[in-house]
Design an enzyme around this catalytic site. Structure first.
Site, PDB file in Angstrom:
ATOM      1  N   GLY A 184      42.852  53.891  44.394  1.00  5.80           N
ATOM      2  CA  GLY A 184      43.789  52.808  44.672  1.00  5.80           C
ATOM      3  C   GLY A 184      43.051  51.700  45.400  1.00  5.80           C
ATOM      4  N   SER A 185      43.079  50.477  44.908  1.00  8.78           N
ATOM      5  CA  SER A 185      42.166  49.482  45.459  1.00  8.78           C
ATOM      6  C   SER A 185      42.521  48.076  44.976  1.00  8.78           C
ATOM      7  CB  SER A 185      40.738  49.830  45.038  1.00  8.78           C
ATOM      8  OG  SER A 185      40.694  50.036  43.626  1.00  8.78           O
ATOM      9  N   ARG A 186      41.533  47.165  45.149  1.00  5.47           N
ATOM     10  CA  ARG A 186      41.712  45.781  44.738  1.00  5.47           C
ATOM     11  C   ARG A 186      40.365  45.199  44.329  1.00  5.47           C
ATOM     12  NH1 ARG A 186      44.220  41.156  48.737  1.00  5.47           N
ATOM     13  NH2 ARG A 186      43.036  39.368  47.957  1.00  5.47           N
ATOM     14  N   LEU A 217      44.984  47.304  42.030  1.00  6.55           N
ATOM     15  CA  LEU A 217      44.951  48.508  41.212  1.00  6.55           C
ATOM     16  C   LEU A 217      45.773  49.590  41.887  1.00  6.55           C
ATOM     17  CD1 LEU A 217      42.111  46.915  40.905  1.00  6.55           C
ATOM     18  CD2 LEU A 217      41.314  49.029  39.853  1.00  6.55           C
TER      19      LEU A 217
END
Length: 226
Positions: free
Chosen positions: A195-197, A107
């Site tokens: 902001g990530s996964r 993301l």
């Protein structure tokens, strides 16, 4: 024209309640700044206004059309498929070491950051692990970054795992899924700032039907069939 209207609705949709504190703080900063009759006041007000707009955009909660099917899994997040691997599920959930397919979704800061339940079922395990903050697009982020994992057990006993992973900028994971809580497909259960996964571990003998590089729409894109 329809795609343009869809994009506009996505970007100006009502924000999720998790963003309300940030919106209130930025609005207050903006109000106070504009009340100060000096250049510094205008600058403070402008910064507050820009932060308000960013928070509204980041926490946006667009309406999604959830498929009404029992034999599919949908994407738990918006973003881009960064990897598809065949590996064991997270050890801290007690699911054994038999490999299953893992779909990793990255993301960016411009994606919708709400996470959704990929399939109807009950939360039967949950694990939070403190860790580092590597770039979430790197494969080592699944093992070393701060993360939160939940296991969803389907009515037939199959198990699906979703892992929220903090990234280089993201330092806050929110998960509202509790043990024994029942969810429907597409329900919002958490978010990651900023902001990530998200990793999705499919049930045993379940094959993904997507490709690396494909764009995901949380709650809508079908990633696998049971």
């Amino acid at each position: 024209m329809m795609s343009i209207l869809h994009s506009i609705r996505t970007n100006i949709s009502k924000p999720h309640k998790a963003g309300y504190p940030f919106l209130c703080i930025s609005a207050l900063i903006s109000f106070i700044g504009y009340r100060i009759h000096a250049r510094i006041g205008y600058l403070i007000g402008l910064i507050g206004s820009l932060f308000f707009g960013f928070c509204w955009y980041f926490f946006r909660n667009p309406k999604r059309i959830i498929p009404h099917k029992n034999d599919i899994l949908v994407s738990p997040a918006d973003g881009t498929v960064s990897a598809i691997n065949y590996i064991p599920p997270p050890v801290d959930l007690g699911l054994g070491d038999k490999p299953v397919w893992r779909i990793s979704i990255f993301l960016s800061i411009f994606n919708v950051h709400l996470q959704r339940i990929p399939v109807a079922g009950k939360i039967t395990a949950r694990s939070y692990i403190k860790g580092k903050f590597f770039n979430a697009s790197l494969d080592k982020a699944s093992e070393h970054n701060e993360r939160n994992a939940i296991c969803i057990t389907l009515p037939d006993g199959k198990k699906v795992v979703v892992v929220q992973i903090a990234g280089l900028i993201a330092r806050r994971i929110v998960c509202n899924a509790d043990i024994n809580q029942q969810f429907n497909m597409g329900d919002i259960y958490g978010l990651i700032r900023f902001g990530s996964r998200v990793d999705l571990y499919l049930p045993d003998r379940c094959q993904p039907c997507i490709e690396v590089g494909q764009t995901m729409i949380g709650g809508e894109t079908i990633v696998a069939k049971l």
